[in-house]
Design a protein around this motif. Structure first.
Motif, PDB file in Angstrom:
ATOM      1  N   UNK A 219       0.838  -1.178   0.000  1.00 14.45           N
ATOM      2  CA  UNK A 219       0.000   0.000   0.000  1.00 14.45           C
ATOM      3  C   UNK A 219       0.881   1.240   0.000  1.00 14.45           C
ATOM      4  N   UNK A 220       0.353   2.319  -0.670  1.00 14.74           N
ATOM      5  CA  UNK A 220       1.003   3.612  -0.607  1.00 14.74           C
ATOM      6  C   UNK A 220      -0.064   4.631  -0.227  1.00 14.74           C
ATOM      7  N   UNK A 221       0.203   5.370   0.861  1.00 12.08           N
ATOM      8  CA  UNK A 221      -0.730   6.390   1.313  1.00 12.08           C
ATOM      9  C   UNK A 221      -0.189   7.758   1.013  1.00 12.08           C
ATOM     10  N   UNK A 222      -1.073   8.688   0.577  1.00 12.17           N
ATOM     11  CA  UNK A 222      -0.651  10.032   0.206  1.00 12.17           C
ATOM     12  C   UNK A 222      -1.748  11.027   0.606  1.00 12.17           C
ATOM     13  N   UNK A 223      -1.297  12.198   1.094  1.00  9.00           N
ATOM     14  CA  UNK A 223      -2.221  13.267   1.453  1.00  9.00           C
ATOM     15  C   UNK A 223      -2.323  14.224   0.275  1.00  9.00           C
ATOM     16  N   UNK A 224      -3.567  14.534  -0.170  1.00  7.87           N
ATOM     17  CA  UNK A 224      -3.809  15.423  -1.308  1.00  7.87           C
ATOM     18  C   UNK A 224      -4.862  16.451  -0.912  1.00  7.87           C
ATOM     19  N   UNK A 225      -4.603  17.691  -1.292  1.00  3.37           N
ATOM     20  CA  UNK A 225      -5.532  18.781  -1.044  1.00  3.37           C
ATOM     21  C   UNK A 225      -5.807  19.487  -2.364  1.00  3.37           C
ATOM     22  N   UNK A 226      -7.061  19.511  -2.846  1.00  2.00           N
ATOM     23  CA  UNK A 226      -7.432  20.228  -4.067  1.00  2.00           C
ATOM     24  C   UNK A 226      -8.383  21.351  -3.713  1.00  2.00           C
ATOM     25  N   UNK A 227      -8.368  22.356  -4.573  1.00  2.00           N
ATOM     26  CA  UNK A 227      -9.200  23.519  -4.280  1.00  2.00           C
ATOM     27  C   UNK A 227     -10.598  23.398  -4.835  1.00  2.00           C
ATOM     28  N   UNK A 228     -10.854  22.403  -5.707  1.00  2.00           N
ATOM     29  CA  UNK A 228     -12.186  22.280  -6.297  1.00  2.00           C
ATOM     30  C   UNK A 228     -12.403  20.847  -6.738  1.00  2.00           C
ATOM     31  N   UNK A 229     -13.663  20.502  -6.902  1.00  2.00           N
ATOM     32  CA  UNK A 229     -14.024  19.173  -7.376  1.00  2.00           C
ATOM     33  C   UNK A 229     -13.772  19.075  -8.884  1.00  2.00           C
ATOM     34  N   UNK A 230     -13.668  17.811  -9.330  1.00  2.88           N
ATOM     35  CA  UNK A 230     -13.503  17.589 -10.759  1.00  2.88           C
ATOM     36  C   UNK A 230     -12.225  16.883 -11.119  1.00  2.88           C
ATOM     37  N   UNK A 231     -11.329  16.661 -10.135  1.00  2.00           N
ATOM     38  CA  UNK A 231     -10.076  15.973 -10.383  1.00  2.00           C
ATOM     39  C   UNK A 231     -10.113  14.571  -9.805  1.00  2.00           C
ATOM     40  N   UNK A 232      -9.311  13.695 -10.346  1.00  7.66           N
ATOM     41  CA  UNK A 232      -9.068  12.361  -9.812  1.00  7.66           C
ATOM     42  C   UNK A 232      -7.565  12.137  -9.818  1.00  7.66           C
TER      43      UNK A 232
END
Length: 812
Positions: A219-232
């Motif tokens: 497993x690889x865990x990563x923290x991601x923060x986006x400013x808006x919906x619509x990305x994957x």
């Protein structure tokens, strides 16, 4: 005042006299009657104040030599230690208590030894581990293997990240220090999605020299923060040892910081040669800002297993099963349970204990294993701590438990005893009581007191008595100079009684004592003293001497049981008793003393009872005289109409020269004068004096009645006249006002004559059937205003026992 109530003051005075003359309640000594008229006076020591005592103690029915009290008190540990002769399973610690036989059956409960006593066993697959912690405790735990691949604190350093664009889509990378999850920074990616399609990937790639071996991780865990919906986002790996198709599956991103876990398990081959890592983005057309932080590799494996730490211990003796006889305890420190369900379990013999969830923090667990039948017996047993963990969730899991200060204590008290050194009273003494202050809980624990006595300081020699239990607090051992006591402490094994105080009470009789009675002489006259009697007890080695004095103690006469006292003067008598003993442990005793005497005959008359009899006769005579006083007959009775005319005149004396009508008129005139002169009194003339005669007058409803008595008037004259007038009204009614001939009022002359003869009258006398002889009374003279009989004519009234002379009638 009512006629009867007039005598109440006199009666009360007489009653007080009677009470004053009643014999008082007998104090010391007590008097009793004997055969033949003799009397006996008895002293039984009921009232201490009635005796003069020197070294003598008295109680109702007993007089003995006084005792000198002796006390031996044990009130603290120093007293008990100084008194100790021997002790078995008893210690002195804030009192006398049983020795605690408790022992910890667990060895190295603090885990200080590095090996040998405890056995550690990991789980079947090694996911849950057991080992001794270096700090000195047993540890049971699971910690998911993890490694931080990149903290993103320096994205353009020696291992830089490079942006990747594709067609009209691009990524512009930068270092962010303001927006981050951990550390000092994160990777910022300004993402532009300019076209749609499956190959429209953008993102950041890290490609270090060589390859990475990630075979330990899936497993690889990563923290991601986006400013808006619509990305994957996806993790794209270049794996020279295989392929990782699963990680290419995109996960939709939610605005804000979130942790996303990607499965990097190889679809085939291994993860031993990872050459390149890409964090890729795709989505709807637009511009986005994404921050990436803290890439961590870890292993995710589902498991349910337990690790154990155990020790085999030996229990040398059995326990009773009473609560508290087998106590178990340990300290536990637990970390929070992360992505696992935890069960902590303990087993020993047939005992089982578990808990879930396991609270985080530090605490002490105390358990009572006394009731387990297997552990009540002796033998070898196994104590096991186990931690079972069940994996849940998709992220890293962790849980640790530390066990320390393990104890399994068998609290076993055995019965014991404490024996004192002999107590020396100095001489033979009566040991009477052993008063103990103890804390016990029968039948679980109890304390018994036993004593024995002897005449030497060496207990157990032939002069010593056997051990004897006390009866309550009373010592039952016989009197002697020495006493030894023993306390027997009993237990069910779970607890101990505690004795905090013991007091031994003894007493020694004095050698000589004297008792003297107060002078006694009966209130009645004494003809002579007769005999002396005594009820006593004289143990061997004791003596009693009795003496009597009739001269106030100036001289004494020695007496014995049944002694004839007839030659003694009949003066106040004093008894003296001398008690003596050659053994200070015994005393003679006297239950009672008594003297018989014979009262004189004169004393019967002058005694209180004789006086009371005479007084009773006097009282009876007084009330008899009040009830039936001597009365002389009236001289004359006049029945006069309310208008003043004479109706009937009766006389019991020889006819005197008088004008009856004039006398009747005079009585009427006097009554009218009194009534008019004293109008405010609303009363009639009642009495007046005429020479040596007294006249009583009463007015009825229709007539007056005047009675002339020689001398003083009787006390009840008003009552007699009133009741006579009442009977006239009852018998004749209105005929009294309108009668014409004597026959109109039959029986009236007889009523008048009877009243005149007896001098008194009571209601209903006229109803008596018997005819009353009138004696010398002259027949009544009857007059009428409306008729005039021939002068000197007399008539005999029919139906009367005496003749009634009809007086000449004149018109007035």
């Amino acid at each position: 005042m009512h006629e009867r109530s007039r005598h109440l003051p006199e009666a009360l005075v007489l009653l007080l006299v009677v009470i004053a003359l009643l014999p008082g309640a007998a104090a010391e000594p007590a008097l009793s009657d004997q055969a033949g008229g003799a009397k006996r006076v008895t002293w039984d020591f009921s009232t201490v104040a009635d005796y003069d005592l020197t070294d003598v103690a008295v109680a109702p029915g007993s007089a003995t030599l006084a005792q000198t009290p002796l006390w031996r008190n044990y009130t603290n540990d120093s007293d008990f230690l100084a008194a100790e002769d021997s002790a078995t399973n008893v210690s002195v610690s804030s009192g006398l208590r049983l020795v605690d036989q408790a022992v910890n059956l667990i060895q190295d409960g603090t885990f200080n030894q590095t090996s040998g006593l405890w056995t550690y066993a990991n789980g079947a697959t090694g996911q849950v581990l057991a080992a001794r912690d270096a700090a000195g405790s047993a540890r049971l735990w699971h910690l998911t293997p993890r490694v931080q691949f990149d903290s993103m604190d320096n994205v353009f350093g020696t291992r830089p990240w490079v942006g990747v664009g594709n067609g009209k889509s691009s990524s512009i990378l930068g270092q962010s220090t303001a927006v981050r999850v951990e550390g000092s920074g994160s990777l910022r990616d300004n993402v532009t999605i300019g076209q749609q399609g499956g190959g429209n990937w953008v993102g950041a790639i890290r490609d270090d020299p060589g390859t990475w071996n990630w075979s330990a991780y899936d497993r690889l865990g990563v923290w991601i923060n986006v400013n808006a919906s619509g990305l994957a986002a996806s993790i794209l790996l270049t794996n020279l040892g295989g392929q990782n198709w699963v990680s290419w599956i995109p996960q939709s991103l939610t605005p804000g910081w979130h942790r996303y876990v990607f499965d990097i398990s190889p679809s085939f081959g291994t993860n031993t040669q990872i050459d390149q890592v890409m964090v890729g983005f795709l989505g709807y057309l637009g511009k986005y800002t994404a921050h990436v932080d803290d890439l961590v590799l870890f292993n995710y494996t589902a498991y349910d297993e337990r690790a154990n730490v155990s020790q085999t211990f030996t229990k040398p003796g059995s326990t009773s099963g009473t609560p508290g006889t087998l106590s178990f305890g340990f300290d536990v420190v637990a970390s929070p349970s992360v992505n696992v369900v935890a069960y902590l379990r303990v087993s020993a013999g047939g005992f089982r204990w578990s808990e879930s969830p396991v609270p985080a923090g530090t605490r002490t667990v105390a358990l009572d294993l006394s009731a387990d039948p297997a552990l009540q017996s002796s033998g070898s047993f196994n104590l096991t701590f186990s931690l079972e963990l069940i994996r849940v969730g998709t992220e890293e899991a962790s849980m640790s438990v530390w066990i320390d200060n393990v104890s399994l204590t068998a609290k076993q008290y055995d019965n014991g005893s404490f024996t004192s050194l002999p107590i020396d009273a100095g001489s033979a003494a009566v040991f009477s009581a052993a008063v103990m202050q103890a804390t016990a809980n029968p039948p679980a624990t109890s304390v018994a007191v036993e004593t024995r006595t002897g005449n030497s300081s060496s207990p157990g020699d032939p002069s010593w008595t056997p051990w004897a239990p006390t009866a309550g607090s009373q010592i039952t051992s016989p009197p002697n100079r020495f006493l030894q006591w023993r306390l027997s402490l009993s237990t069910d094994g779970a607890g101990t009684p505690l004795v905090t105080r013991l007091s031994i009470r003894a007493g020694a009789y004095g050698p000589v004592g004297i008792l003297r009675t107060a002078p006694f002489l009966p209130a009645e006259s004494v003809f002579g003293w007769e005999s002396f009697h005594v009820n006593d007890t004289r143990p061997p080695g004791t003596a009693i001497v009795y003496e009597i004095s009739v001269d106030g103690g100036a001289s004494w006469t020695w007496v014995v049981e049944g002694q004839d006292l007839s030659k003694l003067a009949t003066q106040p008598l004093v008894l003296r008793v001398t008690l003596s003993s050659g053994n200070t442990s015994v005393s003679p005793s006297v239950a009672s003393l008594s003297v018989s005497y014979r009262p004189s005959m004169w004393s019967v008359l002058v005694s209180p009872w004789g006086g009371l009899l005479l007084l009773a006769c006097g009282i009876a005579g007084y009330f008899g005289w009040k009830r039936y006083p001597y009365r002389s007959p009236t001289d004359d009775l006049f029945l006069i109409g309310l208008d003043g005319r004479l109706l009937v005149h009766t006389s019991v004396r020889p006819r005197a020269q008088m004008d009856e009508d004039i006398l009747a008129g005079m009585l009427t005139a006097i009554s009218a004068f009194v009534r008019d002169a004293f109008r405010e009194e609303h009363e009639e003339l009642k009495k007046f004096e005429l020479g040596n005669r007294n006249v009583a007058v009463e007015r009825g409803e229709y007539v007056y009645l005047a009675a002339i008595y020689p001398g003083a008037l009787p006390l009840d004259v008003s009552r007699s006249i009133g009741e006579f007038l009442s009977d006239l009204a009852e018998r004749y009614g209105e005929n009294l006002a309108f009668w014409y001939f004597a026959d109109d009022l039959p029986g009236l002359p007889g009523m008048m004559a009877e009243f005149a003869r007896r001098g008194r009258y009571r209601h209903g006398n006229w109803r008596k059937g018997a005819r009353t002889e009138l004696g010398p009374a002259r027949g009544p003279t009857i007059g009428r205003l409306t008729a005039e009989a021939p002068k000197g004519e007399t008539a005999t009234l029919q139906g009367e026992s005496t003749a009634a002379t009809v007086a000449p009638l004149r018109q007035r």
